[in-house]
Design a protein around this motif. Structure first.
Motif, PDB file in Angstrom:
ATOM      1  N   ARG A 283       0.751  -1.171  -0.157  1.00 40.75           N
ATOM      2  CA  ARG A 283       0.015  -0.072   0.000  1.00 40.75           C
ATOM      3  C   ARG A 283       0.928   1.273   0.121  1.00 40.75           C
ATOM      4  NH1 ARG A 283      -4.194  -0.484   4.730  1.00 40.75           N
ATOM      5  NH2 ARG A 283      -2.503  -1.064   5.909  1.00 40.75           N
ATOM      6  N   ASP A 284       1.873   1.265   0.819  1.00 40.76           N
ATOM      7  CA  ASP A 284       2.627   2.559   0.841  1.00 40.76           C
ATOM      8  C   ASP A 284       3.503   2.784  -0.342  1.00 40.76           C
ATOM      9  OD1 ASP A 284       1.944   3.564   3.213  1.00 40.76           O
ATOM     10  OD2 ASP A 284       3.164   1.958   4.567  1.00 40.76           O
ATOM     11  N   THR A 285       4.146   1.736  -0.902  1.00 42.01           N
ATOM     12  CA  THR A 285       4.500   1.852  -2.304  1.00 42.01           C
ATOM     13  C   THR A 285       3.556   2.287  -3.332  1.00 42.01           C
ATOM     14  OG1 THR A 285       6.332   0.083  -1.864  1.00 42.01           O
ATOM     15  CG2 THR A 285       5.997   0.638  -4.040  1.00 42.01           C
ATOM     16  N   ALA A 286       2.359   1.886  -3.432  1.00 42.23           N
ATOM     17  CA  ALA A 286       1.527   2.147  -4.466  1.00 42.23           C
ATOM     18  C   ALA A 286       1.098   3.550  -4.176  1.00 42.23           C
ATOM     19  CB  ALA A 286       0.358   1.242  -4.193  1.00 42.23           C
ATOM     20  N   ARG A 287       0.992   4.010  -3.011  1.00 38.47           N
ATOM     21  CA  ARG A 287       0.629   5.144  -2.589  1.00 38.47           C
ATOM     22  C   ARG A 287       1.514   6.417  -3.164  1.00 38.47           C
ATOM     23  NH1 ARG A 287      -3.020   7.521   0.467  1.00 38.47           N
ATOM     24  NH2 ARG A 287      -2.543   9.432   1.480  1.00 38.47           N
ATOM     25  N   SER A 288       2.660   6.062  -2.653  1.00 40.74           N
ATOM     26  CA  SER A 288       3.963   6.705  -3.128  1.00 40.74           C
ATOM     27  C   SER A 288       4.093   7.238  -4.768  1.00 40.74           C
ATOM     28  CB  SER A 288       5.129   6.087  -2.585  1.00 40.74           C
ATOM     29  OG  SER A 288       6.411   6.998  -3.149  1.00 40.74           O
ATOM     30  N   VAL A 289       3.826   6.004  -5.549  1.00 41.24           N
ATOM     31  CA  VAL A 289       4.062   5.942  -7.084  1.00 41.24           C
ATOM     32  C   VAL A 289       2.864   6.777  -7.329  1.00 41.24           C
ATOM     33  CG1 VAL A 289       3.766   4.874  -9.155  1.00 41.24           C
ATOM     34  CG2 VAL A 289       5.319   3.908  -7.070  1.00 41.24           C
TER      35      VAL A 289
END
Length: 132
Positions: free
Chosen positions: A61-67
């Protein structure tokens, strides 16, 4: 969440199996309406639930959110997904050129911040709220 439109575009190289590219898009956006365009497939959907579930299940989730936040322009966000990973039902973000190209995804919404919150809810904010 309001209006949502997801568009996924994947180039189909002459050496690729068009059905596999179709399958890759539909794995992450199963209700996409697919159109054959010259040299590519374009899928459109008004639901991101399968993408959201894949992001949740992979614990990214955090990686996806950042991207997604990095790709925000106006009322939308753009990012690219790895075609081979998508074929296996996995979300893998890519940056820069790759051998067979990726799946270019555009998410448009009347409230893009809220849409990103829904698709890739922050785990950091959850932890901060728990500590308060």
């Amino acid at each position: 969440m309001g209006m949502l439109q997801i568009t996924a575009t994947a180039a189909c190289r002459p050496t690729e199996d068009r059905e596999k590219v179709r399958h890759a898009i539909l794995n992450l956006i199963p209700d996409a309406q697919l159109e054959d365009a010259e040299g590519s497939l374009v899928g459109r959907s008004d639901s991101g639930e399968a993408l959201r579930e894949a992001i949740l299940n992979q614990h990214i989730r955090d990686t996806a959110r950042s991207v997604m936040l990095q790709g925000v322009r106006g009322n939308g966000t753009r990012f690219a997904l790895n075609k081979q990973a998508a074929f296996m039902g996995k979300v893998s973000f890519i940056e820069g050129p790759v051998a067979l190209g990726g799946i270019e995804v555009t998410v448009e919404s009347d409230d893009i911040a809220r849409t990103i919150d829904h698709l890739a809810e922050s785990t950091v904010e959850d932890r901060m709220e728990e500590q308060e």
